[in-house]
Design a protein around this motif. Structure first.
Motif, mmCIF file in Angstrom:
data_model
loop_
_atom_site.group_PDB
_atom_site.id
_atom_site.type_symbol
_atom_site.label_atom_id
_atom_site.label_comp_id
_atom_site.label_asym_id
_atom_site.label_seq_id
_atom_site.Cartn_x
_atom_site.Cartn_y
_atom_site.Cartn_z
ATOM 1 N N GLU A 50 7.021 6.264 6.812
ATOM 2 C CA GLU A 50 7.218 7.355 5.861
ATOM 3 C C GLU A 50 8.695 7.484 5.477
ATOM 4 N N ILE A 51 9.592 7.372 6.454
ATOM 5 C CA ILE A 51 11.027 7.442 6.169
ATOM 6 C C ILE A 51 11.458 6.263 5.313
ATOM 7 N N LEU A 108 0.802 -1.225 0.000
ATOM 8 C CA LEU A 108 0.000 0.000 0.000
ATOM 9 C C LEU A 108 0.836 1.276 0.000
ATOM 10 N N LEU A 109 2.048 1.204 0.552
ATOM 11 C CA LEU A 109 2.885 2.404 0.587
ATOM 12 C C LEU A 109 4.005 2.376 -0.445
ATOM 13 N N HIS A 122 -2.270 10.678 4.024
ATOM 14 C CA HIS A 122 -1.204 11.536 3.513
ATOM 15 C C HIS A 122 -0.837 11.175 2.071
ATOM 16 N N ARG A 123 -0.863 9.888 1.751
ATOM 17 C CA ARG A 123 -0.519 9.464 0.400
ATOM 18 C C ARG A 123 -1.562 9.923 -0.612
ATOM 19 N N ILE A 152 15.913 13.531 2.603
ATOM 20 C CA ILE A 152 14.741 12.805 3.096
ATOM 21 C C ILE A 152 13.730 13.779 3.682
ATOM 22 N N VAL A 153 12.524 13.746 3.165
ATOM 23 C CA VAL A 153 11.454 14.613 3.649
ATOM 24 C C VAL A 153 10.382 13.741 4.291
#
Length: 233
Positions: free
Chosen positions: A185-186, A148-149, A230-231, A173-174
């Motif tokens: 997220e990272i 999914l990510l 967020h995605r 990296i944001v």
């Protein structure tokens, strides 16, 4: 954000801390044996976390309000870059991470083999000390991250908080998640970039206190929701 003066350091450990007065001093002292500098981000604590960390030899940056571990790590990483760090390591304040892991995390970066290194609890180390509920949760988290990510399927530990970056990598990296969702997220940001990354084995100490402060299984669903929202933005 006001940053205290410090000389440049090669390896800078960033420790996010929220109401960790009882143990943060010991963690800082132990970490100092493996890092050139230690920066503690007091994430709006209501106890003497800042004072204990400073007394143990850390540089302290403080959030007035509790913003979450992800926000504290972002603040600490930015501060470490401004202080002249060459390598930045993320370490938990509760004593779960054995300080010796810092040497394993930074070695591939020093040797020019990687830009980012993640610590994995599932690489060649017996995870039997890990609570059963967590051992059941991590395969599900890995599936979520991969399908999914879009996190690389080669990542073995989807929720490890132990990681090291070269300064160049850290600047690329944001991450936006202020709380626990920052781990995934990272991972997504790094494994979908052109940065060279790898995992190394680490051992984590689980105690009654660290389990009490750690993520609850029910929080996993909130983390997944935050990441999906967020995605879709």
């Amino acid at each position: 954000m006001k940053i205290p003066y410090a000389k440049p350091h090669e390896v800078f450990a960033v420790i996010p801390a929220w109401n960790e007065a009882s143990g943060v001093g010991d963690v800082v002292k132990a970490v100092r044996a493996h890092a050139d500098g230690v920066l503690v981000v007091d994430d709006g604590s209501t106890d003497s976390t800042s004072e204990q960390a400073r007394a143990a030899g850390a540089i302290v940056v403080r959030h007035r309000l509790n913003r979450g571990q992800g926000a504290a790590l972002k603040t600490g990483t930015e501060a470490a870059i401004k202080l002249g760090a060459d390598i930045i390591v993320h370490v938990d304040a509760d004593g779960q991470h054995e300080p010796e892991m810092i040497d394993a995390l930074v070695a591939p970066i020093r040797e020019g083999k990687a830009d980012v290194v993640f610590g994995s609890r599932f690489l060649g180390i017996d995870p039997s000390g890990m609570p059963l509920i967590r051992r059941l949760y991590f395969p599900l988290a890995r599936l979520f991250n991969v399908y999914l990510l879009g996190v690389s399927k080669h990542v073995t530990d989807p929720q490890s908080g132990a990681r090291a970056f070269s300064t160049r990598a850290a600047q690329q990296i944001v991450f936006h998640q202020d709380r626990a969702a920052h781990c995934s997220e990272i991972l997504r940001s790094v494994t979908r970039s052109n940065l060279r990354w790898m995992e190394v084995p680490i051992h984590v100490r689980y105690t009654r206190e660290t389990l009490k402060k750690g993520q609850k299984f029910s929080e996993a669903f909130r983390i997944m929701w935050q990441l999906l929202i967020h995605r879709l933005k």
